[in-house]
Write an enzyme that holds these catalytic residues in place. Structure first.
Site, mmCIF file in Angstrom:
data_model
loop_
_atom_site.group_PDB
_atom_site.id
_atom_site.type_symbol
_atom_site.label_atom_id
_atom_site.label_comp_id
_atom_site.label_asym_id
_atom_site.label_seq_id
_atom_site.Cartn_x
_atom_site.Cartn_y
_atom_site.Cartn_z
ATOM 1 C CE1 TYR A 91 12.086 31.494 6.846
ATOM 2 C CE2 TYR A 91 12.322 29.163 6.312
ATOM 3 C CZ TYR A 91 12.063 30.462 5.921
ATOM 4 O OH TYR A 91 11.787 30.734 4.608
ATOM 5 C CE LYS A 94 -0.354 -0.319 5.026
ATOM 6 N NZ LYS A 94 -1.124 -0.911 6.133
HETATM 7 C C1 LIG Z 1 -0.269 -1.875 6.789
HETATM 8 C C2 LIG Z 1 -0.805 -3.180 7.216
HETATM 9 C C3 LIG Z 1 0.043 -4.279 7.431
HETATM 10 C C4 LIG Z 1 1.560 -4.171 7.379
HETATM 11 O O1 LIG Z 1 2.041 -3.618 8.577
HETATM 12 P P1 LIG Z 1 3.622 -3.432 8.843
HETATM 13 O O2 LIG Z 1 3.679 -2.936 10.234
HETATM 14 O O3 LIG Z 1 4.102 -2.440 7.857
HETATM 15 O O4 LIG Z 1 4.248 -4.765 8.668
HETATM 16 C C5 LIG Z 1 -0.536 -5.497 7.717
HETATM 17 N N1 LIG Z 1 -1.871 -5.632 7.819
HETATM 18 C C6 LIG Z 1 -2.723 -4.587 7.647
HETATM 19 C C7 LIG Z 1 -4.183 -4.795 7.789
HETATM 20 C C8 LIG Z 1 -2.210 -3.327 7.340
HETATM 21 O O5 LIG Z 1 -3.058 -2.305 7.200
#
Ligand SMILES: *Cc1c(COP(=O)(O)O)cnc(C)c1O
Length: 358
Positions: free
Chosen positions: A251, A34
């Site tokens: 800044y 994702k």
């Molecule tokens: C993002 C996600 C993962 C992966 O999690 P990590 O901590 O990056 O390994 C697994 N399961 C679900 C449902 C997620 O949303």
């Protein structure tokens, strides 16, 4: 061209998958890609791990691109369908859909599909984000079993604290109490759980962050997990300044020189995804030598201490994170996690991704 870029080492991604497979033993791996593969580029990442048993993403559009790239194994939509008509695309692309709310069940009840779809039924075991309450699961499974649009069911949950002291015991017990009554496939472990809790390695594991060579844990480094950084965010010094004692930088005059010192101005800022909240003292690499940032990060630039780098000059190479500076160390100095920093590079349209190997 501005010198900033994110170099993506695809052979490290391939290596990390093998590392994870060793840990996961007999569980099938569903690679979580994702957020544009956590900022690393979706399709390039798919190609680097093309034999993985499953891929998890969020949208039909992503799934379409993955199928187009020739990927034939399981693809899971982690949040399921957002609208009724998406069911036909899911059918056509042979996607596995998460079911986590009543409306998504209705989508399935109100169509006649030629090819039934696989579903991941999500159980809310305590995180209270997505999923059905435990006491509805028996009823839902009974109905899904009777639904001709459903080919098979996997049971799934997600942990809130796999990376923390609290761990997964309560949630996993809750999950097992329900699923022990069925002979269904199951999927619970994110990176932290699959590394730390062998009992969470069920039919599937769902690693994300570890694939990209960062750690889900505050107190265990990526190196210790035997994964290698995939992304290096690099740029160059574009100006030098010689500060006199008492002179300020940037800044808010956030940094005041305690001695005469040389500093470098780097072409990288929060507009590129570097965290604005990185504190003075955040590690950074100039010409292969470790030093630290100073002052407040600007939109386009940040400042580095060159006291111990007398040869550094305009054009000197700078690594914000990568093989020498773990992204997790930059995150820790910025009050955030490596996940956010990696994703933010994609959010910025100013940083080209450049691929090595693959
Ligand atoms: C993002 C996600 C993962 C992966 O999690 P990590 O901590 O990056 O390994 C697994 N399961 C679900 C449902 C997620 O949303």
């Amino acid at each position: 061209m501005r010198p900033i870029k994110a170099c993506i080492n695809l052979s490290a991604l391939t290596f990390n998958l093998q590392s994870i497979k060793k840990i996961a033993k007999n569980s099938k791996v569903m690679a979580v890609l994702k957020a544009n593969a956590y900022g690393h580029g979706l399709i390039e990442s798919v190609k680097a791990i093309k034999n993985v048993e499953g891929i998890a993403i969020l949208t039909i559009e992503e799934a379409f691109k993955i199928r187009k790239a020739g990927y034939k194994n399981t693809i899971l939509l982690l949040e399921g369908l957002f609208a009724a008509e998406e069911i036909y695309q899911a059918e056509k692309l042979n996607l596995n859909i998460t079911l986590h709310n009543d409306r998504q069940i209705e989508f399935l009840d109100n169509v006649v599909l030629k090819n039934p779809v696989s579903v991941h039924l999500k159980i809310n075991t305590g995180m209270n984000r997505l999923g059905f309450p435990p006491d509805q699961i028996d009823y839902l499974i009974e109905n899904l079993n009777a639904n001709p649009n459903v080919s098979d069911i996997t049971l799934m949950t997600h942990f809130a604290s796999a990376d923390e002291k609290e761990g997964i015991t309560k949630q996993l017990d809750c999950f097992n109490r329900i699923t022990d009554n069925y002979n269904l496939s199951s999927s619970v472990a994110n990176s932290a759980a699959l590394y730390k809790f062998p009992e969470s390695r069920l039919d599937w594991v769902r690693p994300g962050i570890m694939l990209y060579g960062a750690s889900p844990f505050e107190d265990i480094s990526a190196k210790k997990l035997d994964v290698k950084p995939v992304m290096s965010l690099v740029s160059e010094i574009i100006a030098l300044q010689d500060l006199k004692t008492g002179q300020a930088v940037g800044y808010g005059n956030n940094f005041i020189a305690k001695k005469d010192m040389r500093i470098g101005i780097v072409a990288c800022g929060y507009g590129d995804g570097y965290p604005r909240h990185a504190k003075t003292g955040t590690p950074i690499l100039v010409d292969q030598k470790k030093t630290t940032t100073i002052g407040r990060v600007s939109m386009d630039m940040l400042y580095v201490d060159l006291s111990n780098n007398p040869n550094a000059d305009i054009g000197s190479e700078v690594e914000m994170w990568g093989n020498n500076i773990p992204v997790d160390d930059v995150a820790k100095n910025s009050g955030t996690v490596g996940y956010e920093l990696l994703c933010n590079v994609t959010a910025s349209t100013r940083v080209p991704l450049e691929y090595e190997d693959g």
